[in-house]
Enzyme design. Structure first.
Site, PDB file in Angstrom:
ATOM      1  N   ASN A  87       0.839  -1.201   0.000  1.00 48.24           N
ATOM      2  CA  ASN A  87       0.000   0.000   0.000  1.00 48.24           C
ATOM      3  C   ASN A  87       0.878   1.257   0.000  1.00 48.24           C
ATOM      4  O   ASN A  87       0.713   2.157  -0.826  1.00 48.24           O
ATOM      5  CB  ASN A  87      -0.886  -0.055   1.251  1.00 48.24           C
ATOM      6  CG  ASN A  87      -1.866   1.099   1.366  1.00 48.24           C
ATOM      7  OD1 ASN A  87      -2.386   1.584   0.357  1.00 48.24           O
ATOM      8  ND2 ASN A  87      -2.124   1.546   2.581  1.00 48.24           N
ATOM      9  N   ILE A 110      -1.733   5.873   7.591  1.00 47.90           N
ATOM     10  CA  ILE A 110      -1.137   5.461   8.873  1.00 47.90           C
ATOM     11  C   ILE A 110       0.353   5.188   8.652  1.00 47.90           C
ATOM     12  O   ILE A 110       1.194   5.607   9.414  1.00 47.90           O
ATOM     13  CB  ILE A 110      -1.834   4.202   9.440  1.00 47.90           C
ATOM     14  CG1 ILE A 110      -3.303   4.504   9.769  1.00 47.90           C
ATOM     15  CG2 ILE A 110      -1.102   3.735  10.710  1.00 47.90           C
ATOM     16  CD1 ILE A 110      -4.081   3.300  10.292  1.00 47.90           C
ATOM     17  N   SER A 111       0.653   4.478   7.565  1.00 41.17           N
ATOM     18  CA  SER A 111       2.045   4.123   7.211  1.00 41.17           C
ATOM     19  C   SER A 111       2.835   3.777   8.475  1.00 41.17           C
ATOM     20  O   SER A 111       3.754   4.515   8.859  1.00 41.17           O
ATOM     21  CB  SER A 111       2.722   5.233   6.406  1.00 41.17           C
ATOM     22  OG  SER A 111       2.407   6.529   6.849  1.00 41.17           O
TER      23      SER A 111
END
Ligand SMILES: Nc1ncnc2c1ncn2[C@@H]1O[C@H](COP(=O)(O)OS(=O)(=O)O)[C@@H](OP(=O)(O)O)[C@H]1O
Ligand SMILES: Nc1ncnc2c1ncn2[C@@H]1O[C@H](COP(=O)(O)OP(=O)(O)O)[C@@H](O)[C@H]1O
Length: 206
Positions: A87, A110-111
């Site tokens: 993602n 969010i990573s």
């Protein structure tokens, strides 16, 4: 001629109009503002406020929001570690294209894994501004606008960031936003802080 991943016999096609010409047209420098933090920390709120503020100043931006990108480009991905990595990789590549187009690309995800964010940074030397929404888990959980923390605490969502999946805070981000005396700054105050940074670093002119 080169080989990239599974693609062989591929050639780089140059464009007649270059990045510098696009930047001149827009009177800004393409870059990526990468907003990272827990669910509910205010990433999307900041992204929206920042985009509005830039628009008011005549600067072109575009938001890549994790939730939204998962409705299309990344709808084949879930939340296991390798899916989150993919993602972030894809969004990093798309953000790189937007920055090359001359836009201020605001990526809001969010990573959670440091190595994935650092890989995006490596793709964008001198044009990656990492913004850490350093809000306490307790605040995010109290906000819980989508009811996801409640479901995660009840064991109805597995692998939820901050509950039973890790969040690795940045070690060297460009901007860290946090509460002051237990009070969260307003979205426009936070956007202003980012705009001031962009201005000081020369991104808001060609
Ligand atoms: N397991 C789990 N963990 C974290 N978040 C979850 C999960 N399941 C669904 N959601 C919802 O997905 C949004 C986060 O998507 P992202 O693409 O930003 O996540 S990630 O960067 O790949 O970790 C996130 O949106 P935000 O609340 O805006 O952060 C959630 O609404
Ligand atoms: N600076 C802020 N001050 C007060 N409330 C905020 C602030 N930023 C976000 N919120 C609220 O917190 C909740 C989560 O914000 P959101 O932007 O959706 O977070 P994220 O995108 O990180 O999940 C929303 O209800 C939003 O209105």
């Amino acid at each position: 001629m080169s080989t990239m991943g599974n693609s062989t016999n591929i050639f780089w096609q140059e464009s007649p109009v270059g990045k510098l010409e696009r930047q001149k047209l827009l009177n800004q420098k393409g870059c990526v503002v990468w907003i990272t933090g827990l669910s509910g920390s205010g990433k999307s709120t900041l992204a929206c406020s920042l985009s509005r503020e830039l628009h008011t100043r005549g600067k072109l931006s575009y938001i890549l929001d994790g939730d939204n990108v998962r409705h299309g480009l990344n709808k084949d991905l879930g939340f296991k570690a390798e899916d989150r990595t993919e993602n972030i990789r894809r969004v990093g590549e798309v953000a790189k294209l937007f920055a090359d187009a001359g836009l201020i690309c605001i990526a809001s995800l969010i990573s959670p894994y440091r190595k994935d964010r650092d890989a995006c940074r490596a793709m964008l030397p001198d044009a990656f501004i990492e913004v850490f929404m350093n809000m306490p888990l307790a605040l995010c959980e109290e906000r819980d606008p989508k009811g996801l923390y409640k479901l995660a605490r009840a064991g109805k969502i597995k692998g939820f960031t901050g509950i039973d999946d890790p969040y690795e805070p940045p070690l060297n981000c460009e901007i860290e936003l946090n509460q002051k005396d237990g009070v969260c700054p307003t979205p426009s105050a936070m956007a202003e802080e980012v705009v001031t940074y962009l201005e000081d670093k020369g991104y808001l002119q060609d």
